[in-house]
Design an enzyme around this catalytic site. Structure first.
Site, short mmCIF file in Angstrom:
data_model
loop_
_atom_site.label_atom_id
_atom_site.label_comp_id
_atom_site.label_asym_id
_atom_site.label_seq_id
_atom_site.Cartn_x
_atom_site.Cartn_y
_atom_site.Cartn_z
N PHE A 1 -10.03 -4.74 11.18
CA PHE A 1 -11.34 -4.80 10.55
C PHE A 1 -11.14 -5.10 9.05
CE2 PHE A 1 -9.02 -0.55 10.51
CZ PHE A 1 -9.02 -0.49 9.36
N TYR B 1 0.80 -1.39 0.09
CA TYR B 1 -0.13 -0.09 0.01
C TYR B 1 0.82 1.43 -0.10
CZ TYR B 1 -4.04 -3.04 0.40
OH TYR B 1 -4.86 -4.09 0.34
#
Length: 409
Positions: free
Chosen positions: A409, A123
Site C-alpha cells: 500500500f 525504519y
C-alpha cells in the site's frame, strides 16, 4: 534548516504525488493507476514537509483493519507515500514527519502502525520491526509435480478477465482474512487495487486473468495471473505470472496450483509474494526446482504498547513483566505487565521487577506471531531478566500460522 510539516491541502494532491514519484524515480504512472491512488488517498491523514515555498517531503497514512492473533480486526495506521527530495536528504525531514505521524496516530487512538519499506534499513530507528516475510519463487513446471488430494479432482474452473470476477473473489477473500494475522480487511475502494491492470504496466504479458475454482457448485477459491510469452531453443517457454491465490479448502488450493502448472505452452509459474508457510512447499515434488526466496514484508510499530498487547490473544498462558525501551516514543518506555492466554489479555503499567528487557522494535516484530522473541534474544537484542521468562513469553507470542501481508500500500 527549519522544516514546516503540515497536512496536505486537497488541491495540492497532484504536486504531492509528483514529488513522491520524483523522489522514487518512478516513470509517469498510467492514468488509471494515478486516479486510483488519488481516490484512495486520505488527504486529512497526509503530511507535507516544506522548506519555505518548496515541497520537500511527503508522508501519508491509510485507515486499515488488520487481523491480529486471535482473529480480531484491529484499527491500524498504514504508513505510505513517504519521500524526501534528494536536495534535502539527511537534514531531519524524515524524522520530523515520523514524529508528527506517530503523535497523530496516538491522538487518534490507533495502537499499531504498519508499513512496507522501499529500504528496510530506514525504519528500525523509528521503532518499526519486521513482522512478516514474503516468499517468492519460480516453479519449473516441466520437472515438478503437485500432490493434489482426491477431492481436488472434483474442482471445476471458470476463466475470464480479472475484473469480471471481482465480486466472487472478494467473497472468498473476506472469509480468509480472519485466519491469518497481518491480512487487511478490504476498505471501500481497495477491492480495485488487485485488478488494476494498465496495459502499459504488463511488460509484454497478457491481460490479467482470473480462474475461479468451484466445488459442488460453489466458488471456493481463485487465482489471478497473466502469461508472459517467451521462447527457448525447444519452442515456447512462457511464464505464468501469479498475482493472487486464495482458497477456502486445501484441496481447492492444490487444484489451483495444478491448474497453473498445466497451462499449455508454459514452463514455469513465477510468484513474488506468498506466505512463508504456503502449502506450496508441501505440494511440490522437488523444492530445489522452485527457486524459493524470502524477504521482509510488513514492518510494524507499537504506538501504544498497553493497548496493542491487550488487543491480541496468546498461544499459551503468559504472565510476564516487560521492560520496554522506546526512545522515539517515550510514553511506551517502562515496565508493563502482560497477562493473557488464548481467550484474551491485559497489559498495564506496573512497578514490579521486569522479567524481560525488550526494545519496542522487537515487540513490533513479534507482535503478529512470526519472528520469535527467543530468536531475538539469540541475537542479543532481547534480554532475559528472570530465568524461564524468555521461554514462556516466546511461546505465548508465537503463532501456529505465519503472519502475512498479501499486498502493499
Amino acid at each position: 534548516m527549519t522544516t514546516d510539516v503540515r497536512p496536505l491541502a486537497p488541491e495540492l494532491w497532484d504536486l504531492y504525488f509528483d514529488r513522491l514519484a520524483r523522489a522514487f524515480g518512478w516513470p509517469a504512472s498510467a492514468p488509471e493507476d494515478r486516479e486510483l491512488w488519488r481516490q484512495l488517498t486520505e488527504t486529512e491523514r497526509s503530511l507535507t514537509a516544506w522548506d519555505g515555498e518548496e515541497l520537500i517531503g511527503t508522508a501519508g497514512a491509510f485507515s486499515f483493519r488488520m487481523t491480529v492473533p486471535g482473529g480480531a480486526p484491529l484499527a491500524v495506521s498504514g504508513v505510505t507515500m513517504v519521500s524526501v527530495q534528494p536536495t534535502h536528504r539527511r537534514r531531519g525531514v524524515l524524522t520530523a514527519m515520523m514524529r508528527r505521524q506517530l503523535d497523530d496516530f496516538r491522538a487518534r487512538g490507533e495502537s499499531v502502525a504498519i508499513l512496507t519499506a522501499s529500504e528496510p534499513a530506514i525504519y528500525g530507528r523509528f521503532g518499526y520491526g519486521v513482522a512478516t516475510r514474503e516468499m517468492s519463487g519460480t516453479v519449473d513446471t516441466t520437472r515438478v509435480s503437485f500432490a493434489v488430494p482426491e477431492e481436488g479432482r472434483r474442482v471445476r474452473f471458470r476463466l475470464g478477465p480479472a475484473a469480471a470476477a471481482l465480486d466472487a473473489c472478494e467473497a472468498v477473500y473476506a472469509q480468509v482474512v480472519a485466519g491469518r494475522p497481518g491480512m487487511l480487511a478490504r476498505q471501500p475502494g481497495w477491492e480495485r487495487k488487485p485488478v488494476l491492470d494498465p496495459p502499459a504496466d504488463r511488460d509484454g504479458a497478457t491481460e490479467l486473468l482470473c480462474v475461479l475454482a468451484e466445488l459442488d457448485g460453489e466458488v471456493r477459491g481463485y487465482a489471478r495471473y497473466a502469461v508472459k510469452p517467451q521462447r527457448g531453443a525447444g519452442g515456447s517457454e512462457s511464464v505464468v505470472r501469479l498475482k493472487d491465490l486464495e482458497a477456502l479448502d486445501p484441496a481447492v488450493g492444490a487444484a489451483l496450483w495444478q491448474y497453473l502448472a498445466d497451462i499449455d505452452l508454459t514452463s514455469s509459474v513465477a510468484f513474488r509474494n506468498r506466505p512463508a508457510d504456503d502449502p506450496l512447499v508441501h505440494l511440490v515434488s522437488d523444492l530445489r526446482r522452485c527457486r524459493l526466496g524470502w524477504r521482509d514484508g510488513l514492518h510494524l510499530r507499537l504506538v501504544d504498547v498497553g493497548a496493542a498487547l491487550s488487543a491480541r490473544t496468546y498461544t499459551c498462558p503468559v504472565d510476564v513483566v516487560l521492560a520496554v525501551e522506546d526512545p522515539f516514543c517515550p510514553w511506551n518506555s517502562g515496565a508493563w505487565r502482560l497477562s493473557g492466554d488464548a481467550e484474551g489479555a491485559t497489559c498495564e503499567r506496573t512497578t514490579a521487577p521486569a522479567d524481560l528487557a525488550v526494545p519496542v522494535r522487537d515487540l513490533g516484530a513479534a507482535y503478529l506471531g512470526g519472528p520469535t522473541l527467543r530468536a531475538m534474544a539469540a541475537a542479543g537484542t532481547v534480554r532475559e531478566l528472570r530465568p524461564g521468562a524468555l521461554r514462556e513469553a516466546s511461546a505465548a507470542f508465537h503463532g501456529d500460522v505465519e503472519p502475512w501481508l498479501p499486498h502493499g500500500f
